[in-house]
Design a protein around this motif. Structure first.
Motif, mmCIF file in Angstrom:
data_model
loop_
_atom_site.group_PDB
_atom_site.id
_atom_site.type_symbol
_atom_site.label_atom_id
_atom_site.label_comp_id
_atom_site.label_asym_id
_atom_site.label_seq_id
_atom_site.Cartn_x
_atom_site.Cartn_y
_atom_site.Cartn_z
ATOM 1 N N LEU A 147 117.720 24.748 14.106
ATOM 2 C CA LEU A 147 118.878 24.785 13.228
ATOM 3 C C LEU A 147 119.564 26.144 13.330
ATOM 4 O O LEU A 147 118.940 27.149 13.649
ATOM 5 N N LYS A 150 122.849 28.968 8.998
ATOM 6 C CA LYS A 150 123.500 28.330 7.859
ATOM 7 C C LYS A 150 122.892 26.954 7.584
ATOM 8 O O LYS A 150 122.682 26.563 6.422
ATOM 9 N N GLU A 151 122.606 26.192 8.628
ATOM 10 C CA GLU A 151 121.979 24.877 8.432
ATOM 11 C C GLU A 151 120.614 25.028 7.775
ATOM 12 O O GLU A 151 120.246 24.248 6.891
ATOM 13 N N HIS A 190 128.706 21.697 8.363
ATOM 14 C CA HIS A 190 127.320 22.119 8.542
ATOM 15 C C HIS A 190 126.335 21.035 8.105
ATOM 16 O O HIS A 190 125.280 20.860 8.731
ATOM 17 N N VAL A 191 126.655 20.303 7.047
ATOM 18 C CA VAL A 191 125.773 19.212 6.617
ATOM 19 C C VAL A 191 125.735 18.123 7.686
ATOM 20 O O VAL A 191 124.670 17.549 7.973
ATOM 21 N N LEU A 194 123.477 19.301 10.350
ATOM 22 C CA LEU A 194 122.091 19.254 9.875
ATOM 23 C C LEU A 194 121.549 17.834 9.943
ATOM 24 O O LEU A 194 120.426 17.602 10.433
#
Length: 227
Positions: A147, A150-151, A190-191, A194
């Motif tokens: 990751l 930030k993730e 970012h989500v 992820l």
């Protein structure tokens, strides 16, 4: 994770408590050294002012450290080298001079906790997901997931309390900046990344109008057939 704010200025104490609660901590404040020493249950982190009305904060630090391995971060207007040395010699883990930003304080709390927490509290587990806070690694089943920073921080914010809905604003303040006023689209990007990397549909849930949480993942993806 319980944080005790030892601060005799009600305005500063309230500001810190509200900021900590937005970041996902359980926070309370006391105005004196004696109240800090009598606090129950024992907190995980103490944010300790030195200029207290009943006793010097360095003495409070010495007594706290003499009986516990909890994390102690001095937050004070006293920035002289002698004060820093005295507090650190008596067992403070970090020293932060006022004024300071909430984002920096939260980063220092996370850094101190990584140093002082027992190893078993560094592992966050949910379903077949494991988040190792010490090494900042993530595994899903037997697969390690790479990751971005930030993730990882987003996942940590969700994994500390699986099932709790974490608001979009809370994540932005925790991961980006305590006073984030920019577009929230950056969080969605970012989500999405992820989720793609975790490859567990249903694990990172959107709770519309509220935020995100870790949920119950769907059945694991079927592995590709061997030719």
């Amino acid at each position: 994770m319980r944080v005790l704010v030892v601060e005799d200025d009600p305005g500063i104490a309230d500001l810190l408590v509200r900021g900590l609660e937005r970041a996902g901590y359980e926070a309370a404040a006391v105005p004196s050294g004696q109240a800090a020493l009598a606090a129950s249950p024992e907190p995980d982190v103490v944010l300790l002012d030195l200029g207290l009305p009943d006793m010097d904060g360095v003495e409070v630090c010495r007594q706290l450290r003499g009986r516990s391995e909890l994390a102690i971060i001095v937050v004070t207007a006293r920035g002289e080298e002698g004060d820093r040395v005295a507090a650190l010699d008596e067992g403070a883990d970090d020293y932060l001079v006022k004024p300071f930003g909430l984002a920096e304080l939260l980063a220092r709390i996370r850094a101190v906790l990584r140093r002082v927490r027992p190893a078993d509290r560094e592992l966050l587990r949910h379903a077949d997901l494991t988040v190792d806070l010490r090494t900042r690694t993530v595994t899903v089943g037997e697969r390690e997931v790479a990751l971005t920073p930030k993730e990882f921080d987003i996942l940590e914010a969700l994994a500390v309390d699986p099932g709790r809905v974490v608001s979009r604003q809370e994540i932005l303040e925790r991961v980006w900046d305590a006073h984030w006023y920019g577009p929230t689209k950056v969080l969605d990007v970012h989500v999405a990344g992820l989720r793609r990397k975790l490859d567990r549909p249903g694990l990172v849930e959107t709770v519309y109008g509220r935020g995100f949480r870790l949920g119950t993942p769907d059945a694991q993806p079927t592995p590709p057939e061997v030719p």
